[in-house]
Design an enzyme around this catalytic site. Structure first.
Site, PDB file in Angstrom:
ATOM      1  CE  LYS A 192      -2.107  -1.518   3.712  1.00 25.41           C
ATOM      2  NZ  LYS A 192      -1.394  -2.655   3.854  1.00 25.41           N
ATOM      3  CB  THR A 193       3.545   2.458   2.298  1.00 27.44           C
ATOM      4  OG1 THR A 193       2.896   2.053   3.330  1.00 27.44           O
ATOM      5  CG2 THR A 193       4.605   3.629   2.281  1.00 27.44           C
ATOM      6  CG  ASP A 209       0.060   3.831   6.338  1.00 30.55           C
ATOM      7  OD1 ASP A 209      -0.624   3.228   6.156  1.00 30.55           O
ATOM      8  OD2 ASP A 209       1.265   3.575   6.687  1.00 30.55           O
ATOM      9  CB  THR A 251      -4.903  -3.075   7.740  1.00 29.50           C
ATOM     10  OG1 THR A 251      -5.105  -2.185   8.964  1.00 29.50           O
ATOM     11  CG2 THR A 251      -3.653  -2.935   7.549  1.00 29.50           C
ATOM     12  NE  ARG A 293       6.499  -4.275   5.786  1.00 29.29           N
ATOM     13  CZ  ARG A 293       5.537  -3.692   6.002  1.00 29.29           C
ATOM     14  NH1 ARG A 293       4.360  -4.254   6.742  1.00 29.29           N
ATOM     15  NH2 ARG A 293       5.438  -2.323   5.580  1.00 29.29           N
TER      16      ARG A 293
HETATM   17  N1  LIG Z   1       4.112  -5.627  -5.772  1.00 31.14           N
HETATM   18  C1  LIG Z   1       5.373  -5.210  -5.045  1.00 31.14           C
HETATM   19  N2  LIG Z   1       6.449  -5.397  -5.873  1.00 31.14           N
HETATM   20  C2  LIG Z   1       7.786  -4.984  -5.368  1.00 31.14           C
HETATM   21  N3  LIG Z   1       7.924  -4.877  -3.991  1.00 31.14           N
HETATM   22  C3  LIG Z   1       6.911  -4.828  -3.240  1.00 31.14           C
HETATM   23  C4  LIG Z   1       5.428  -5.075  -3.845  1.00 31.14           C
HETATM   24  N4  LIG Z   1       4.451  -5.099  -2.840  1.00 31.14           N
HETATM   25  C5  LIG Z   1       5.365  -4.680  -1.584  1.00 31.14           C
HETATM   26  N5  LIG Z   1       6.614  -4.756  -1.895  1.00 31.14           N
HETATM   27  C6  LIG Z   1       7.848  -4.326  -0.936  1.00 31.14           C
HETATM   28  O1  LIG Z   1       7.369  -4.912   0.168  1.00 31.14           O
HETATM   29  C7  LIG Z   1       7.689  -3.954   1.405  1.00 31.14           C
HETATM   30  C8  LIG Z   1       6.273  -3.889   2.105  1.00 31.14           C
HETATM   31  O2  LIG Z   1       5.763  -3.102   1.306  1.00 31.14           O
HETATM   32  P1  LIG Z   1       4.626  -1.779   1.860  1.00 31.14           P
HETATM   33  O3  LIG Z   1       4.172  -0.834   0.634  1.00 31.14           O
HETATM   34  O4  LIG Z   1       5.258  -1.028   2.826  1.00 31.14           O
HETATM   35  O5  LIG Z   1       3.465  -2.473   2.327  1.00 31.14           O
HETATM   36  P2  LIG Z   1       2.086  -2.151   3.124  1.00 31.14           P
HETATM   37  O6  LIG Z   1       2.302  -0.210   3.339  1.00 31.14           O
HETATM   38  O7  LIG Z   1       0.953  -2.549   2.422  1.00 31.14           O
HETATM   39  O8  LIG Z   1       2.199  -2.489   4.612  1.00 31.14           O
HETATM   40  C9  LIG Z   1       8.492  -2.903   0.829  1.00 31.14           C
HETATM   41  O9  LIG Z   1       9.622  -3.214   0.877  1.00 31.14           O
HETATM   42  C10 LIG Z   1       7.837  -2.943  -0.764  1.00 31.14           C
HETATM   43  O10 LIG Z   1       8.725  -2.335  -1.459  1.00 31.14           O
HETATM   44 MG   LIG Z   2       2.470   0.937   4.473  1.00 35.35          MG
END
Ligand SMILES: Nc1ncnc2c1ncn2[C@@H]1O[C@H](COP(=O)(O)OP(=O)(O)O)[C@@H](O)[C@H]1O
Ligand SMILES: [Mg+2]
Length: 357
Positions: free
Chosen positions: A85-86, A130, A179, A238
């Site tokens: 998401k981030t 977020d 989430t 992650r």
């Molecule tokens: N589709 C994707 N392709 C490549 N890397 C990803 C992908 N989704 C997540 N990541 C990697 O996984 C990690 C967590 O992602 P993040 O965006 O912080 O998740 P969320 O915000 O949903 O908790 C980061 O290092 C991100 O670069």
């Molecule tokens: Mg996040």
């Protein structure tokens, strides 16, 4: 790049995150991980792996905004932690070549905090919120108006003499991440022109993601190594990246040129992660159901007491994955271990599992 600030603080104070932070297979960031998350974050949509439908939707959305030359509609990104998401919020701002301001629901304690962020936004800027489901109610209300009418009412003074001055805002784009989509009040949800649902990644997509990350981290993976890692990553980028970093440690310490599947297995066995991505706690839960409660059904409280964990940790951390992978079923009478669970533990079911449901 954008003036991106990491949002790890917000995620780490999530309920249950403290217990969870001890787990290798936690989908929440642990320790200084937000910093290492950064180095593996793709910056353009093209490098975002998997989620093909969502990518196509987002591509269209971005192309249209660029063609019309106006800031796009507000976007809501919904889905479990660690799925990107981030990352997507950063990509949207980067692709539109606009700055991004980062905040989170828990960071905004009063409506006034949000009002001051809103009133300082530049035209076209992206405001990333977020954990938007954790905004205080008064801030939520202020946000609807700002998103709909590009206006914020700034309160001046206190008590009976207080008055509000409407302030017109330039057009901007809110990207919310959550989430818990169900916890968002429907008026707020309705302000988003586009809601993207992120789903757990199939193994093949995680494999590609691991191969990309391995290149960034300068780890040479032998045939089948990415697959071994993907099988243990719980559908979550992650976690995949975290396991890969532990494999890199192994490679460095053992002076390996290429990491092959047995090396992956040995490195991860050290962290007690098994072939299905289950860790010590998951196994303890399954064992408790099978051995102490004859396969179930067992109530959440009994179960958590048995494994010595908070009920909330068992419910929000272990169970979703165990249920998704078919090890556990939640019935109105309690949790039941499936035949797959017995098998995974190397046991013959002592009961007719189907009769327990
Ligand atoms: N589709 C994707 N392709 C490549 N890397 C990803 C992908 N989704 C997540 N990541 C990697 O996984 C990690 C967590 O992602 P993040 O965006 O912080 O998740 P969320 O915000 O949903 O908790 C980061 O290092 C991100 O670069
Ligand atoms: Mg996040």
């Amino acid at each position: 790049m954008n003036s991106a600030i990491t949002n790890g603080e917000a995620e780490r104070d999530n309920t249950g995150a403290r217990e969870e932070s001890l787990r290798m297979v936690s989908s929440q960031p642990i320790e200084n991980e937000p910093i290492s998350d950064e180095e593996l974050r793709p910056h353009v949509l093209e490098n975002f792996i998997g989620q093909p439908r969502l990518k196509a939707q987002l591509q269209l959305f971005l192309d249209a905004a660029r063609k019309r030359d106006v800031p796009p509609d507000h976007v809501l990104l919904a889905g479990p932690p660690g799925l990107g998401k981030t990352t997507l919020a950063m990509i949207v701002a980067n692709e539109l070549e606009v700055p991004i301001r980062v905040t989170s629901g828990p960071a905004i304690q009063h409506a006034g905090d949000l009002a001051s962020i809103l009133s300082s936004l530049d035209a076209g800027e992206v405001l990333f919120i977020d954990e938007i489901h954790r905004l205080p109610r008064a801030a939520e209300e202020l946000l609807y108006i700002a998103m709909e009418d590009f206006r914020v009412d700034v309160m001046v003074g206190k008590g009976p003499g207080a008055s509000s001055i409407p302030l017109t805002l330039p057009r901007f784009t809110v990207i919310g991440a959550t989430t818990r989509e169900g916890m968002l009040p429907s008026p707020l949800r309705a302000r988003f022109g586009f809601t993207a649902h992120l789903d757990f990644y199939p193994h093949e997509e995680l494999e590609k993601l691991i191969e990309r990350s391995a290149q960034v981290l300068d780890v040479r993976l032998g045939a089948g190594a990415a697959r071994e890692l993907s099988l243990r990553s719980r559908g979550t980028p992650r976690i995949a990246n975290r396991l890969l970093r532990r494999v890199r440690d192994w490679k460095i310490v053992h002076d390996l040129n290429v990491v092959d599947p047995p090396a992956v297995e040995k490195a991860l066995a050290l962290y007690q992660i098994d072939s299905e991505g289950l860790d010590r706690l998951d196994i303890a839960v399954l064992k408790a159901i099978v051995t102490s409660f004859a396969g179930g059904p067992v109530g959440l409280n009994n179960l958590s007491a048995m494994v010595g964990e908070e009920a909330e940790t068992v419910e929000t951390v272990c169970e979703p994955y165990l249920v998704r992978e078919g090890f556990l079923v939640r019935t109105p009478k309690g949790r039941v271990a499936t035949a797959k669970a017995w098998q995974h533990l190397g046991l013959e079911p002592k009961v007719d599992v189907n009769k327990l449901f």
